[in-house]
Design a protein around this motif. Structure first.
Motif: not given
Length: 337
Positions: A108-127, A278-282
């Motif tokens: 949950y990062g409100a409307c920033s969740t796309a950035g949060e999910s991409l950040s964590l996904a990138a960290m997981a792959v890079a590690a 516009g706004s929202g996670c999507g």
């Protein structure tokens, strides 16, 4: 060798690739300036379901399945999913992705969740924690209005500063397999609170957080605004955009020549009556997938800073008179030859 740079950023030694993405939107989004670019435009905003919440879950599931298909992967190939939405306890994600039966980190990062999910996904792959991971997020105009504002039947008037929650879901497959898109770095945002209490003016609430993250990214990576083809915020709209540019000028950076806001791009505010945008996670997720990544893939853009912005309020905090803090997560995406 440390991959951390500055105080809030990471520069990946083995930068993960974006192998595919998918975007599914509702009818209003399909009528907007980007309408022809989305993978799927629904003919009914309930997407065949009985409730708005179930519709949003369907959005997530279909976007995830479509992204997997584009990457020629099956769900069994995905190590982790990083997903989230705007609803209480992330029920759109829970019920939408449950059938995939893949290990899930609910975010949950409100409307920033796309950035949060991409950040964590990138960290997981890079590690090295997964060869293929999935980042997915969604929002729905009707479910968000129902939870945060007024039932649609109330037909309340919206101030000019208000934004229109995007009905849409964006999904991204990240992995080690080469493509023309790489996430080369991230800048994780902090919670920033300027004391804004107007829940109908999300742009003003989120702009300070966007300023903080963009400033920190430029500082940590020792870059100038012109080192990016575009600095792209998620959903500040016209009100928030003006505030952001002014705040960064006070810090010595003028991004007016390279700034783009997904909330401004996705709707025609005059003809679609979306006020500030516009706004929202999507919002940022589908705009990134349908509009921005193709330009990077073709080399029209070489490097962008993608900064989705979120307003961290709930109905409880708002009703108790709390302010609306903001957060923004920066993701550096580059064209890979």
């Amino acid at each position: 060798m440390s991959q951390t740079v500055g105080t809030q950023s990471i520069q990946f030694e083995q930068a993960p690739y974006i192998q595919s993405s998918a975007s599914i939107v509702g009818t209003k989004e399909g009528e907007g300036p980007l309408g022809k670019l989305f993978d799927v435009v629904g003919s009914d905003d309930k997407f065949g379901e009985d409730s708005w919440e179930e519709a949003e879950s369907t959005l997530q599931k279909e976007a995830a399945v479509l992204a997997l298909g584009k990457a020629n992967l099956k769900k069994e190939h995905i190590r982790y999913i990083f997903g989230g939405d705007l609803l209480g306890q992330s029920i759109a994600t829970t019920f939408g992705l449950m059938e995939l039966n893949v290990p899930l980190f609910g975010l949950y990062g409100a409307c920033s969740t796309a950035g949060e999910s991409l950040s964590l996904a990138a960290m997981a792959v890079a590690a090295g924690y997964g060869d293929n991971v999935l980042a997915v997020t969604s929002s729905h105009f009707a479910s968000a209005e129902k939870q945060f504002r007024f039932p649609l039947e109330y037909a309340n008037q919206r101030p000019l500063s208000a934004t229109w929650t995007v009905t849409g879901s964006g999904a991204f497959v990240l992995g080690v397999r080469r493509s023309h898109l790489r996430i080369t770095g991230i800048t994780t945002g902090k919670v920033v609170d300027y004391g804004v209490k107007d829940s109908m003016n999300m742009g003003a609430a989120m702009a300070p957080a966007a300023c903080d993250t963009i400033y920190q990214n430029l500082t940590d990576f020792k870059r100038k605004p012109e080192d990016y083809d575009k600095i792209i915020t998620g959903d500040l709209g016209t009100v928030g955009q003006e505030i952001l540019i002014d705040l960064l000028k006070e810090k010595g950076y003028d991004i007016s020549g390279v700034h783009m806001d997904c909330g401004i791009e996705i709707f025609d505010s005059e003809t679609q009556n979306t006020n500030a945008g516009g706004s929202g996670c999507g919002c940022s997720a589908v705009t990134l997938s349908a509009y921005i990544l193709p330009k990077l893939e073709k080399g029209i853009y070489r490097r962008v800073l993608f900064v989705p912005t979120g307003a961290l309020l709930s109905t409880v905090s708002f009703n108790e008179g709390q302010s609306v803090p903001g957060i923004a997560h920066g993701v550096v995406i580059e064209h890979a030859a």
